[in-house]
Design a protein around this motif. Structure first.
Motif, PDB file in Angstrom:
ATOM      1  N   ILE A 144      41.103  51.553 -16.869  1.00  0.00           N
ATOM      2  CA  ILE A 144      41.774  50.927 -18.009  1.00  0.00           C
ATOM      3  C   ILE A 144      40.713  50.335 -18.923  1.00  0.00           C
ATOM      4  O   ILE A 144      39.890  49.512 -18.492  1.00  0.00           O
ATOM      5  N   GLU A 145      40.740  50.790 -20.153  1.00  0.00           N
ATOM      6  CA  GLU A 145      39.747  50.321 -21.118  1.00  0.00           C
ATOM      7  C   GLU A 145      40.087  48.908 -21.576  1.00  0.00           C
ATOM      8  O   GLU A 145      41.238  48.591 -21.877  1.00  0.00           O
ATOM      9  N   THR A 146      39.109  48.038 -21.512  1.00  0.00           N
ATOM     10  CA  THR A 146      39.243  46.686 -22.039  1.00  0.00           C
ATOM     11  C   THR A 146      38.180  46.467 -23.105  1.00  0.00           C
ATOM     12  O   THR A 146      37.303  47.315 -23.329  1.00  0.00           O
ATOM     13  N   ARG A 147      38.222  45.292 -23.729  1.00  0.00           N
ATOM     14  CA  ARG A 147      37.272  44.998 -24.808  1.00  0.00           C
ATOM     15  C   ARG A 147      35.840  44.962 -24.319  1.00  0.00           C
ATOM     16  O   ARG A 147      34.911  45.307 -25.026  1.00  0.00           O
ATOM     17  N   VAL A 148      35.662  44.553 -23.030  1.00  0.00           N
ATOM     18  CA  VAL A 148      34.306  44.410 -22.495  1.00  0.00           C
ATOM     19  C   VAL A 148      33.903  45.597 -21.629  1.00  0.00           C
ATOM     20  O   VAL A 148      32.860  45.579 -20.996  1.00  0.00           O
ATOM     21  N   GLY A 149      34.804  46.572 -21.490  1.00  0.00           N
ATOM     22  CA  GLY A 149      34.456  47.737 -20.699  1.00  0.00           C
ATOM     23  C   GLY A 149      35.635  48.226 -19.876  1.00  0.00           C
ATOM     24  O   GLY A 149      36.669  47.547 -19.775  1.00  0.00           O
ATOM     25  N   PRO A 150      35.516  49.387 -19.266  1.00  0.00           N
ATOM     26  CA  PRO A 150      36.624  49.924 -18.467  1.00  0.00           C
ATOM     27  C   PRO A 150      36.775  49.176 -17.128  1.00  0.00           C
ATOM     28  O   PRO A 150      35.794  48.896 -16.449  1.00  0.00           O
ATOM     29  N   GLN A 151      38.043  48.850 -16.770  1.00  0.00           N
ATOM     30  CA  GLN A 151      38.346  48.194 -15.492  1.00  0.00           C
ATOM     31  C   GLN A 151      38.558  49.283 -14.442  1.00  0.00           C
ATOM     32  O   GLN A 151      39.457  50.104 -14.547  1.00  0.00           O
ATOM     33  N   ASN A 198      30.164  48.535 -17.147  1.00  0.00           N
ATOM     34  CA  ASN A 198      29.416  48.423 -18.406  1.00  0.00           C
ATOM     35  C   ASN A 198      29.110  49.823 -18.918  1.00  0.00           C
ATOM     36  O   ASN A 198      28.215  50.499 -18.415  1.00  0.00           O
ATOM     37  N   ARG A 199      29.852  50.252 -19.975  1.00  0.00           N
ATOM     38  CA  ARG A 199      29.664  51.611 -20.452  1.00  0.00           C
ATOM     39  C   ARG A 199      29.989  51.686 -21.952  1.00  0.00           C
ATOM     40  O   ARG A 199      31.121  51.443 -22.356  1.00  0.00           O
ATOM     41  N   ASN A 200      28.948  51.951 -22.724  1.00  0.00           N
ATOM     42  CA  ASN A 200      29.099  52.173 -24.165  1.00  0.00           C
ATOM     43  C   ASN A 200      29.799  51.016 -24.864  1.00  0.00           C
ATOM     44  O   ASN A 200      30.649  51.187 -25.740  1.00  0.00           O
ATOM     45  N   VAL A 201      29.530  49.792 -24.398  1.00  0.00           N
ATOM     46  CA  VAL A 201      30.106  48.617 -25.035  1.00  0.00           C
ATOM     47  C   VAL A 201      28.967  47.717 -25.488  1.00  0.00           C
ATOM     48  O   VAL A 201      28.036  47.445 -24.718  1.00  0.00           O
ATOM     49  N   THR A 202      29.013  47.267 -26.736  1.00  0.00           N
ATOM     50  CA  THR A 202      27.896  46.504 -27.312  1.00  0.00           C
ATOM     51  C   THR A 202      28.162  45.017 -27.411  1.00  0.00           C
ATOM     52  O   THR A 202      27.349  44.268 -27.922  1.00  0.00           O
ATOM     53  N   THR A 203      29.300  44.560 -26.902  1.00  0.00           N
ATOM     54  CA  THR A 203      29.627  43.135 -27.004  1.00  0.00           C
ATOM     55  C   THR A 203      28.769  42.325 -26.039  1.00  0.00           C
ATOM     56  O   THR A 203      28.181  42.852 -25.087  1.00  0.00           O
ATOM     57  N   ALA A 204      28.743  41.002 -26.289  1.00  0.00           N
ATOM     58  CA  ALA A 204      27.885  40.122 -25.469  1.00  0.00           C
ATOM     59  C   ALA A 204      28.337  40.079 -24.017  1.00  0.00           C
ATOM     60  O   ALA A 204      27.532  39.925 -23.098  1.00  0.00           O
ATOM     61  N   ASN A 205      29.649  40.176 -23.775  1.00  0.00           N
ATOM     62  CA  ASN A 205      30.174  40.088 -22.399  1.00  0.00           C
ATOM     63  C   ASN A 205      30.416  41.458 -21.790  1.00  0.00           C
ATOM     64  O   ASN A 205      31.215  41.605 -20.869  1.00  0.00           O
ATOM     65  N   ALA A 206      29.766  42.437 -22.285  1.00  0.00           N
ATOM     66  CA  ALA A 206      29.994  43.807 -21.813  1.00  0.00           C
ATOM     67  C   ALA A 206      29.680  43.922 -20.318  1.00  0.00           C
ATOM     68  O   ALA A 206      28.636  43.456 -19.854  1.00  0.00           O
ATOM     69  N   GLY A 207      30.616  44.530 -19.554  1.00  0.00           N
ATOM     70  CA  GLY A 207      30.408  44.792 -18.130  1.00  0.00           C
ATOM     71  C   GLY A 207      30.586  43.578 -17.233  1.00  0.00           C
ATOM     72  O   GLY A 207      30.335  43.656 -16.026  1.00  0.00           O
ATOM     73  N   GLN A 208      30.984  42.441 -17.775  1.00  0.00           N
ATOM     74  CA  GLN A 208      31.151  41.224 -16.962  1.00  0.00           C
ATOM     75  C   GLN A 208      32.484  41.274 -16.214  1.00  0.00           C
ATOM     76  O   GLN A 208      33.530  41.467 -16.811  1.00  0.00           O
TER      77      GLN A 208
END
Length: 421
Positions: A82-89, A282-292
């Motif tokens: 499931i895609e979220t703002r910080v990365g796929p769950q 963490n995949r192809n996401v540029t936000t500060a909390n990416a992959g957290q």
């Protein structure tokens, strides 16, 4: 005729020797008292052991009742993340713990504790009943062996009477039929003694069975007459308030009180605490909390809006409480009734014992005169035999009455809790 009499004489000597050996063996070996037999039975009786295991099993339920429910851990993996703002769950862990209303576990523990205590009281009551069973068999055996002594004494008396009659026959004072009549009585006496030996073996088997040991283990009784005549009559007016039969019901009543409290608490909300942990890739996401990864505490509350089952629990507990109260009152009346019956029986047995003592005193005087008359051929042997038979009957009835008195005392001891637990 001489040969027949000689054979009979040998057989009689063997019978008397058997009783003598039994008595001597009892004196030389260590006799077992009633208290020793009760102790052996308490340690080895299988039914009593089974009841104690029931108590131990019930005792273990206390720990189970007080234990918290096991936490629930679940894991989920997303086949399609499931895609979220910080990365796929991609996966999710969930840990939850259910908490009942305050005091619920204590109420459950109290219920189990009182039920275990009730089971222990049942064990105590069964032990007291076992002691009563052992005592009853012990006094039956004592009475039987006392009767065996009386029968052996009667056989010796018949032998003495036979000598007197034979002497009178040689002097032409009586007929041969009188000699034959005494011999007939001797034959009957020998058969009675043989039956007593068989009855003795049966009682020994029954007593050993209560003690869970070899059925042929000898039961040595030092002095049956002394055991039967020991004076330990008790006076009682009422049941013991702490009798195990009553205490078992009272403990069940306490358990019922805890059950009522539990029914009230089960009608209140229950809580649930939980923690969710989501793994974020963490995949192809540029936000500060990416992959957290995500952590989410949770709180849940049950809503007891369907009250029928809760009302049913409370009503069932109340009805069970009423039932236990009726049982307690019935058991108190039952114990009181059993005590009164035992007291009436005690008075009746003591009255009979007094009658037998008076009859035996009178017969002793009559027999002394009758034997002197028989020696002078002034009295018929049949009348003398009848008097001796009557004396033996009273002595046997007296021994049985003494045994019944001791057994009745043991019953009163059980009902009033005056015996060692």
């Amino acid at each position: 005729m001489f040969k027949i009499n000689y054979i009979k004489s040998i057989y009689i000597s063997i019978q008397l020797l058997w009783f003598s050996v039994l008595l001597c063996f009892g004196f030389q070996s260590k006799a077992q008292s009633l208290e020793e037999l009760k102790t052996i039975a308490a340690e080895h009786n299988l039914e009593l052991k089974a009841q104690y295991k029931n108590f131990e099993a019930q005792f273990e339920t206390i720990t189970q009742a007080k234990a918290w429910q096991d936490p629930n851990l679940s894991f989920g993996y997303f086949i399609s993340p499931i895609e979220t703002r910080v990365g796929p769950q991609v996966a999710r862990f969930s840990l939850t713990q259910r908490l009942p209303w305050f005091g619920t576990y204590k109420a459950k523990g109290d219920m189990a504790s009182y039920r275990a205590e009730a089971e222990f009281k049942k064990f105590q009551d069964q032990k007291l009943k076992l002691f009563l069973d052992v005592a009853e068999k012990y006094y039956d055996l004592s009475a039987l062996r006392r009767i065996a002594e009386l029968e052996a004494k009667q056989l010796q008396i018949l032998e003495d009477l036979k000598s007197i009659v034979e002497s009178n026959y040689e002097n032409n004072k009586v007929n041969m039929v009188d000699v034959l009549r005494v011999e007939l009585q001797i034959d009957k006496q020998l058969n009675v003694m043989q039956v007593l030996k068989q009855q003795d073996q049966v009682l020994v088997i029954q007593l050993n069975q209560l003690m869970n040991r070899s059925l042929k283990t000898p039961i040595l009784i030092l002095n049956p007459q002394q055991i039967l005549e020991q004076n330990k009559f008790i006076e009682t007016e009422a049941i013991h308030k702490n009798h195990p039969r009553l205490e078992a019901i009272r403990n069940l009543q306490e358990s019922n009180h805890a059950e009522k409290d539990l029914a009230k608490k089960q009608a209140l909300p229950q809580f649930g605490l939980g923690l969710d942990y989501a793994i974020i890739q963490n995949r192809n996401v540029t936000t500060a909390n990416a992959g957290q990864d995500a952590i989410m505490p949770m709180l849940s509350v049950t809503l007891p809006i369907f009250g029928k089952k809760n009302k049913s629990r409370k009503k069932a507990a109340a009805l069970q409480g009423e039932s236990l109260q009726f049982k307690l009152e019935h058991e108190e009346l039952q114990l009181e009734s059993e005590i009164q019956v035992a007291k009436y029986k005690q008075n009746e047995l003591l009255s009979l014992l007094g009658l037998y003592n008076k009859q035996l005193e009178r017969l002793a005087d009559i027999l002394q005169l009758s034997e002197a008359a028989l020696a002078n051929a002034k009295m018929n042997i049949e009348e003398v035999l009848q008097l001796h038979e009557e004396r033996l009957l009273y002595e046997k009835q007296r021994a049985k009455s003494l045994a019944e008195i001791q057994k009745n005392n043991e019953t009163l001891n059980y009902l009033t809790l005056n015996i060692k637990q």
